[in-house]
Design a protein around this motif. Sequence first.
Motif, PDB file in Angstrom:
ATOM      1  N   GLY A   1      -5.223 -17.922  12.357  1.00 44.17           N
ATOM      2  CA  GLY A   1      -5.337 -16.663  11.640  1.00 44.17           C
ATOM      3  C   GLY A   1      -5.735 -16.872  10.195  1.00 44.17           C
TER       4      GLY A   1
ATOM      5  N   GLU B   1       8.712 -15.560   3.446  1.00 46.72           N
ATOM      6  CA  GLU B   1       7.868 -14.865   4.416  1.00 46.72           C
ATOM      7  C   GLU B   1       7.012 -13.765   3.803  1.00 46.72           C
ATOM      8  OE1 GLU B   1       7.027 -15.487   7.454  1.00 46.72           O
ATOM      9  OE2 GLU B   1       8.233 -17.302   7.440  1.00 46.72           O
ATOM     10  N   TRP B   2       7.251 -13.460   2.539  1.00 48.13           N
ATOM     11  CA  TRP B   2       6.383 -12.454   1.917  1.00 48.13           C
ATOM     12  C   TRP B   2       4.934 -12.897   1.943  1.00 48.13           C
ATOM     13  CZ3 TRP B   2       7.691  -7.751   1.712  1.00 48.13           C
ATOM     14  CH2 TRP B   2       9.030  -7.380   1.516  1.00 48.13           C
TER      15      TRP B   2
ATOM     16  N   THR C   1       3.348 -14.191   4.398  1.00 44.87           N
ATOM     17  CA  THR C   1       2.767 -13.657   5.630  1.00 44.87           C
ATOM     18  C   THR C   1       2.452 -12.180   5.466  1.00 44.87           C
ATOM     19  OG1 THR C   1       4.324 -15.117   6.720  1.00 44.87           O
ATOM     20  CG2 THR C   1       3.075 -13.638   8.124  1.00 44.87           C
ATOM     21  N   VAL C   2       3.403 -11.450   4.868  1.00 46.31           N
ATOM     22  CA  VAL C   2       3.197 -10.007   4.690  1.00 46.31           C
ATOM     23  C   VAL C   2       1.978  -9.764   3.805  1.00 46.31           C
ATOM     24  CG1 VAL C   2       4.230  -7.878   3.861  1.00 46.31           C
ATOM     25  CG2 VAL C   2       5.661  -9.605   4.953  1.00 46.31           C
TER      26      VAL C   2
ATOM     27  N   GLY D   1      -1.149 -10.384   5.594  1.00 47.59           N
ATOM     28  CA  GLY D   1      -1.436  -9.265   6.481  1.00 47.59           C
ATOM     29  C   GLY D   1      -2.045  -8.095   5.736  1.00 47.59           C
ATOM     30  N   VAL D   2      -1.478  -7.802   4.559  1.00 40.43           N
ATOM     31  CA  VAL D   2      -1.994  -6.690   3.757  1.00 40.43           C
ATOM     32  C   VAL D   2      -3.429  -6.968   3.328  1.00 40.43           C
ATOM     33  CG1 VAL D   2      -1.718  -5.442   1.582  1.00 40.43           C
ATOM     34  CG2 VAL D   2       0.287  -5.964   2.983  1.00 40.43           C
TER      35      VAL D   2
ATOM     36  N   PHE E   1      -5.561  -8.839   4.846  1.00 40.31           N
ATOM     37  CA  PHE E   1      -6.339  -8.679   6.076  1.00 40.31           C
ATOM     38  C   PHE E   1      -6.732  -7.216   6.274  1.00 40.31           C
ATOM     39  CE2 PHE E   1      -5.884 -12.480   8.842  1.00 40.31           C
ATOM     40  CZ  PHE E   1      -7.025 -12.293   9.578  1.00 40.31           C
ATOM     41  N   VAL E   2      -5.708  -6.366   6.283  1.00 35.77           N
ATOM     42  CA  VAL E   2      -5.933  -4.942   6.554  1.00 35.77           C
ATOM     43  C   VAL E   2      -6.853  -4.340   5.498  1.00 35.77           C
ATOM     44  CG1 VAL E   2      -4.785  -2.698   6.653  1.00 35.77           C
ATOM     45  CG2 VAL E   2      -3.786  -4.661   7.822  1.00 35.77           C
TER      46      VAL E   2
ATOM     47  N   VAL F   1     -10.467  -5.472   5.992  1.00 35.04           N
ATOM     48  CA  VAL F   1     -11.125  -4.843   7.141  1.00 35.04           C
ATOM     49  C   VAL F   1     -11.453  -3.381   6.835  1.00 35.04           C
ATOM     50  CG1 VAL F   1     -10.792  -4.089   9.514  1.00 35.04           C
ATOM     51  CG2 VAL F   1     -10.128  -6.385   8.844  1.00 35.04           C
ATOM     52  N   LEU F   2     -10.545  -2.712   6.123  1.00 36.03           N
ATOM     53  CA  LEU F   2     -10.757  -1.283   5.884  1.00 36.03           C
ATOM     54  C   LEU F   2     -11.790  -1.026   4.799  1.00 36.03           C
ATOM     55  CD1 LEU F   2      -7.174   0.225   6.150  1.00 36.03           C
ATOM     56  CD2 LEU F   2      -9.057   0.467   7.759  1.00 36.03           C
TER      57      LEU F   2
END
Lengths: 296, 243, 324
Positions: free
Chosen positions: C255, C291-292, C294-295, C298-299, C301-302, C305-306
């Motif tokens: 990823g 783990e932030w 990873t968060v 993810g943000v 990533f989103v 893409v948007l």
Amino acid sequence: MNVFGHVISWPQLYGQLLIGLINGSFYALLSLGLAVIFGMLTIVNFAHGAFYMMGAFGAYFLLKLAGLDYWWALILSPFAIGAIGAIVERLFLKRLVGLDPLYSLLLTFGLALIFQGLFQNFFGASGLPYAIPKQLSGAYNLGFMFLPVYRGWVIVASMVVSFGTWLVIEKTKLGAYLRAATENPTMVRAFGINVPRMVTLTYGFGVALAAFAGVLAAPINQVRPGMGADIIAVVFAVVVIGGMGSIMGSILTGFVLGVVEGLTKVFYPEASNTVVFVIMAIVLLIRPAGLFGRAS
Amino acid sequence: MPEAAFAQTPAAVLKLKGLQAWYNESHILHGVDLDVREGELVTLLGRNGAGKTTTLKSIMGIVGKRSGSITFHDRELIHLSIDRIARLGVALCPEERAIFASLSVKENLFLPPEIAKTGAMTADRIFTLFPNLRERLSSGGGKLSGGEQQMLAIARILRTGARFLMLDEPTEGLAPVIIQQIGRTIAELKREGFTILLVEQNFRFAATIADRFFVMGHGRIIDAFANSELPGKMDMLHEALGV
Amino acid sequence: MSVRLEAPAIAADATARDRRANAIAFAVMVGLIVLAPFVAYPFFIMQALCFALFACAFNLLIGYVNLLSLGHAMFLGLASYVCAHAAKVWGLEPVSAIALGVAASAALGVVTGALAIRSIGIYFAMITVAFSQMVYFFCVEAPFTHGEDGIQAVPQGRALGLFDLSNPWILYVFVAIVFLFGFLAVQRTVNSPFGEILKAIRENEPRVISLGYRSMQYKLAAFSLSAAIAGLAGATKAIVAQNASLTDVSFAMSGEVVLMTLVGGMGTFYGPVIGAFIVVSMQNYLAQYGEWVTVIQGVVFVACVLVFRRGIVGELAARARISL
């Protein structure tokens, strides 16, 4: 019995078969949800594992925060997580309509990271216990083995929900709308049906199926942030083996592969984690579109 | 303006004014004006690529971008979504027929929801019009012949209560005997009071049923006339349609 | 993305501009690689260069053949294990150990590729996920990888028996050369006639087939090459970090490489490099937040893409009307 140099006892065989059926129950529910979503939205929902995990956490929260037991969780958690799914579709996936589907895949991948990261942050990597409901504790004596009641329940519940979903899609008016919109959404809209809303609800429903599987899993596997990530790659392999075209294909493949995995644990334990992937490679060689898929 | 020629008569069900439409970057309709009156059968003629199908799709709301005005019973459609337009009583039978292969004939037939309480045809009436369909109810939608598909595609929109039908080349690729049957059916629908906008390449077929004609070329209406004026228009039509 | 609808004269001019822009960009990149160890921690730069190379390999598929592999960590990780094992257990000098790692990943690429490239789009992506998971489990079980412990204390040794890689400066030069070699290999491939056919397959595969090309073989070759270069990155990383672990074969790693390429710009030469440095820095500086990371990934990533699908380099190139 002696196979490949392993001595195998019958109880061990039955035990692994049972575990295989249980895993198969989860594979079937999860790959079914993926298939339903894929049919309507032509996207692969990489967040599916995360929603499965959230379904289990939903059950945990309902119990800890609201005192609502397993039976409430079985209904409320899929409903709530499904609603989150519908919001995700409305807010994000809808904006990617018309673009290469790889973008929606990447989006759901990112969402999976967010959800999983958040839960890992707050709950760490270890599992939270979730007790088997008392109505389903204990075991039946089947004569040749003891069947824990809860495990039997998981298999039955998964079969009922899976085949129920199949029935709705194949045999009802609502299912006819879904199938028609999968084929030609514009034409279905031209009949006066609000297809975008149907797409949102379908995504929500697929997600709810994952959450339902998550609630079922909670008493068996504990509630862990990583539980979705662990299972999702196998579920993808199941979907590839079954083929994306078929609802029934995804259900049957899920159960069968669970059993195959269980049997592998008996006869050749070293390969039990990889057997599904090996089968996938073989199926791809022989039928690239999957066992039940239509060749494109 | 063509409409001046037919000033008095029943109210217009559908009115297009300066309709423009685009597919992605290509500009297909460059200002289409036409009207269809209550109970009338109007035929759109024109060569391939003249914009006939796009006109129907624009009315239904199925094109990327439109401008101008489309009124249906005095209600503006230009900003409405496909399903809202359909719910007002506009029905389209597309050129490709769009029978759903994964649905049975019965499911195809009963798929479109009822949009009006009155004016819908009963299943019995539909089976009198299309007797073949009754025998094939349980077959898969993908297993029908071209003629059967066309009949199913028409039958499907009669059940809903929509009184304004748009038929896109219903005779295309069909055997003469089937074309005759479709012609009789369309005439029957007109007698029953449906308002019909028909797209046809085959104007000999259209001549037997149409009240009026609009001729399209390059995304515009280039002529309009009543059926009675047809004989005098033959030379023009031969030129415009290249037949 | 290049601008396609221009008149030939302008296009020729654009090609000349592209060439100039690329020459400048390359010079800037080399300059930065030379200067970097004086301003930043060299070990960090070397790690980042390995990931940058990994992202370039991944980008060869997504950017130029439109194949999204979500299992590329299997190539990075396998080569890393093989190289570490060869250097530590068999005592091979680093260049040979890296070559063995690359060969292992290339072979894995040929096998998995032959099965995967018969599918396209999301199907392809799912198949690569499944294969990489299979490799992951193999690495968990296989004795030579030492499961959860991984292979530790990998000797850096003398490259070709001459250059002592335990000297950080020599190691840095070595890694820089490996990176530039891999980077230019990708660039050359894309700009070659072979690369032109790959791009044609991306645009219209049936057409390419009808012209008599066997598109499957081209795609398989691209997949295997990408696997080999990803392997080069992984093997080199094993020498740099002196270990090989399950992290490098994990799904999370697959990823991350997608994220690097997406942030930097898919289908650009420099995007994956910039993206890799951003993602690796992000991980380094945010490591304390657990783990932030990873968060946040993810943000990002989103968000990419948007609203930022072209990525940093893609966006810059589009504004300047050049192809980088």
